[in-house]
Write an enzyme that holds these catalytic residues in place. Structure first.
Site, PDB file in Angstrom:
ATOM      1  N   SER A  79     -46.622   1.528   5.853  1.00 27.73           N
ATOM      2  CA  SER A  79     -45.371   2.226   5.587  1.00 27.73           C
ATOM      3  C   SER A  79     -45.059   2.180   4.085  1.00 27.73           C
ATOM      4  O   SER A  79     -45.876   2.617   3.278  1.00 27.73           O
ATOM      5  CB  SER A  79     -44.248   1.622   6.438  1.00 27.73           C
ATOM      6  OG  SER A  79     -43.135   2.485   6.474  1.00 27.73           O
TER       7      SER A  79
ATOM      8  N   ASP B  41     -45.914   5.933  11.962  1.00 29.13           N
ATOM      9  CA  ASP B  41     -45.723   4.737  11.143  1.00 29.13           C
ATOM     10  C   ASP B  41     -46.571   3.558  11.629  1.00 29.13           C
ATOM     11  O   ASP B  41     -46.557   3.190  12.803  1.00 29.13           O
ATOM     12  CB  ASP B  41     -44.238   4.348  11.176  1.00 29.13           C
ATOM     13  CG  ASP B  41     -43.882   3.336  10.118  1.00 29.13           C
ATOM     14  OD1 ASP B  41     -44.421   2.220  10.151  1.00 29.13           O
ATOM     15  OD2 ASP B  41     -43.051   3.657   9.251  1.00 29.13           O
TER      16      ASP B  41
END
Length: 748
Positions: A72, A220
């Site tokens: 991320s 993610d």
């Protein structure tokens, strides 16, 4: 504890103590025999800026980094560092990005095409489910944000690594961690396009659209591996420095608002897999946990400088452990030289190619791209041009990439149509009420079929039910690929409530009429850039004025209207609901004649002008509107009307009417900084009136009014709640939902 239980443990205790002493006091490593050091940078949204502070400390202490894996925001910081950016460069990049803007797909309103700006004048909501016409199916968007601006930003900052496909060939070998949304497995990305891989690693489900890489749909990486210790160890790291910036789990009493709830959910999603990765750390590894606590939430992008400082302090606190990983100064200089990137110069473009899978002609895209063969690549200018293509409202994404082919460098424009349908549905809600009982309620829906053809024509039909029912269907057609010229035609059946108030009693209207109009129009004109439009419209319609309640001040009658309207409209406002910068205005002339099909002959001329300026959280708006009769006798249905919120506050809505009108306003707005839904406090000073005769227009016939109000820019539209007062003891409390307050004295 008995003696025979202690002595068997004594060798183990002494061994652990010896290792700890060696770890603290061991001399720095030499480049020749040192173990390989890997950096695992965890995800945490804005909290991930703390990684920059850690990197600064590692460089100051001469700690080499041989491998990097990031998840991320950790993939963003890690990827930029791996390709050769210094911590200072990354910090400048983080500061340069407008994080509020980058998490919105559509261009800033000032840069939108004029057709889309005009949409803001309706009461329709911005949310638009798609319609796939050949399947007769309605589809929701896959995520709130498609990532249009985010990926362009990542593309810009990773341009020096454009030609690198194997991430082992970066200055420091790198891996980005994403999650396969189908299987839930961690996907370690070590090759391909760096910007796309970083974008996939931070595609928060439902917030950002997933990214497809090698037939896998990726989101993610924090869902599967928020702290990529095992990923960097698999690269070959002997020692791992893990930086955990995940959010803390809150106690029940600490979850008191929506932001705290979202932060708690994000922490719970990543907590278990983070703990599992931490459990794999050995005695030689190092865990750094910046004490961000609740000072910086995952969504606090404006607090990223504070996160950097916290990360710096956390790494400095580990100085004794980091010392054993440091290189001697001379050897660290050699390491830095070996890992410094070559000077980057944007390439010269040899060709431009468009990959377009939409129904629009390539010329529509090409007319908005100003890059030419022989130019040096300017990513900022190209991003602005791609925003104009994206604003055609047909595309899920419009991006670019740089490619090498046969010794030439080209820019490829990838324009990918909306997977959920280019046609759309919209809903709308319009509500207004005053303390005196004057109210209006309408609900509506719209269907827009687009594109009708290769030039992006569209057909929209709006239905409205409530106190003012109606239907409008219109076709809008650009006449050239750049949309310089346009044509428009429509048919409508519209109703409007007209309340007449007496001089002595303003609590209740003495009469209430319904004005009904049905007919059509033809219009053509010129769009001047994206900031102005010059149009000429012919309207032909019939109607009637019908008394519904009360004593008639005006008798019922039928009418016909045939008129020509010329209008120059300017609009560069950043928002039509709560403007903070820009201009808006219009100059118009209307002529109605019997030979055009009208029952009455008359001429109207007028203008509206508004300027908005801002400093910090404060904005000041100045507005002036003037309109009048310049020939013939204007019928009641064509009167100018004033009264209502910020249109002579204190009076009922459209209470004042006449052939002449003027209104001057100064409005102050204060942004209350509430985050998800922007809210404002405001105050106004207003002066104006309507007049029956031109001779009545005098300073002593001017009304003075003002208002205090709160407003919010919601998904349903603008909401205003306020109190208005005008001279003569006129007071009103207002509640508005759905339409902006700054519509001119006379709109189409």
């Amino acid at each position: 504890m008995t003696r025979d239980r202690v002595f068997p443990c004594l060798p183990l205790i002494l061994l652990l103590l010896s290792l700890a002493i060696l770890a603290v006091f061991a001399p720095p490593l030499s480049a020749g025999d040192r173990p390989k050091i890997g950096l695992a940078l965890g995800g945490g949204g804005a909290r991930g800026a703390a990684h920059i502070g850690v990197l600064r400390t590692l460089e100051e202490m001469g700690v080499p980094v041989d491998y990097i894996a990031g998840t991320s925001m950790g993939s963003i910081v890690g990827g930029l560092y791996a390709m050769g950016m210094s911590p200072a460069d990354i910090e400048r990049t983080i500061d340069e990005i407008d994080w509020k803007d980058i998490f919105q797909d559509e261009p800033a309103r000032q840069d939108r095409r004029f057709r889309r700006k005009q949409d803001d004048r309706t009461f329709l909501m911005k949310a638009k489910p798609g319609v796939i016409e050949n399947e007769r199916k309605v589809e929701l968007v896959p995520a709130l944000i498609q990532g249009q601006k985010l990926e362009l930003a990542l593309r810009k900052y990773t341009l020096p690594a454009t030609e690198i496909q194997d991430f082992d060939d970066l200055r420091i070998p790198f891996r980005a961690v994403a999650t396969d949304v189908v299987t839930g497995e961690a996907v370690i990305l070590g090759e391909g396009d760096l910007a796309t891989s970083m974008r996939a690693s931070m595609a928060v489900p439902a917030v950002f659209a997933p990214v497809e890489i090698d037939d896998r749909l990726l989101v993610d990486g924090g869902i599967a591996m928020n702290l990529p210790v095992s990923a960097v160890r698999a690269m070959g790291a002997d020692i791992v420095i893990a930086v955990d910036v995940g959010g803390p789990r809150r106690q029940r009493e600490e979850i008191g608002n929506v932001l705290a709830m979202l932060d708690q959910i994000a922490s719970l999603v990543t907590f278990k897999n983070t703990a599992a990765e931490i459990a794999t750390l050995g005695l030689r590894d190092l865990l750094i946990t910046p004490p961000l606590e609740r000072e910086v939430l995952a969504s606090d992008f404006e607090k990223m400088p504070a996160a950097i400082a916290i990360g710096l302090r956390a790494a400095v606190a580990k100085r004794p452990e980091l010392t054993r990983l440091s290189l001697p100064p001379a050897e660290y200089v050699d390491y830095r030289v070996a890992h410094s990137p070559p000077a980057y110069r944007p390439p010269t473009i040899d060709y431009i190619r468009i990959d377009n899978d939409s129904r629009l002609d390539d010329a529509v895209i090409a007319s908005r791209i100003k890059v030419r063969e022989g130019d040096r690549l300017d990513p900022d200018a190209l991003e602005h041009q791609l925003a104009r293509v994206y604003d055609q409202d047909n595309f899920e994404s419009v991006r670019y990439r740089v490619e090498k082919r046969d010794g030439e460098t080209g820019v490829v424009i990838d324009a990918h149509r909306k997977s959920w349908g280019t046609s759309s549905l919209q809903g709308g809600l319009e509500l207004s009420a005053t303390g005196a009982g004057d109210s209006l309620f309408n609900i509506g829906a719209a269907y827009t079929m687009a594109p009708l053809n290769a030039l992006n024509g569209e057909w929209r039909t709006i239905l409205r039910a409530g106190e003012e029912p109606g239907v409008l269907t219109e076709v809008y057609q650009p006449l050239d690929p750049a949309e310089r010229w346009y044509a428009q035609a429509g048919l409508a059946y519209l109703t409007e409530s007209l309340r007449v108030f007496g001089e002595q009693s303003r609590d209740d209207p003495i009469a209430e009429y319904q004005i009904t109009r049905y007919g059509g129009f033809l219009e053509g004109g010129r769009n001047i850039g994206n900031w102005a439009r010059l149009g000429l419209r012919y309207s032909l319609y019939s109607g009637d004025l019908d008394l519904r309640v009360g004593d008639p001040e005006v008798r019922n009658y039928d009418f016909d209207v045939g008129q020509l309207q010329g209008r120059l409209t300017v609009d560069s406002l950043d928002s039509l609901n709560f403007p903070r910068s820009g201009w808006a205005g219009q100059v118009y002339g209307v002529t109605a004649r019997e030979w055009l099909g009208s029952s009455d002959d008359y001429d109207l001329v007028g203008f509206d002008l508004l300027k908005a300026g801002t400093w910090g959280k404060d904005s000041l708006l100045g507005a002036l509107s003037v309109g009048g009769n310049f020939g013939g006798e204007i019928p009641v249905q064509a009167y100018y009307r004033l009264g209502g919120f910020l249109n002579l506050s204190g009076f009922n809505q459209r209470e004042l009417s006449g052939p002449y009108a003027g209104l001057a306003r100064a409005i102050y707005l204060r942004d209350l900084g509430t985050g998800l839904v922007r809210t404002y406090a405001g105050a106004s000073l207003e002066a104006g009136n309507t007049w029956k005769e031109r001779s009545d227009i005098r300073l002593d016939q001017t009304r003075i009014a003002g208002a205090l109000f709160l407003g919010a820019d919601t998904i349903l539209g603008p909401v205003y709640f306020g109190y208005g007062h005008a001279d003569g003891g006129n007071n009103a409390i207002y509640l508005y939902l759905g339409r902006p307050w700054l519509l001119g004295l006379r709109d189409y």
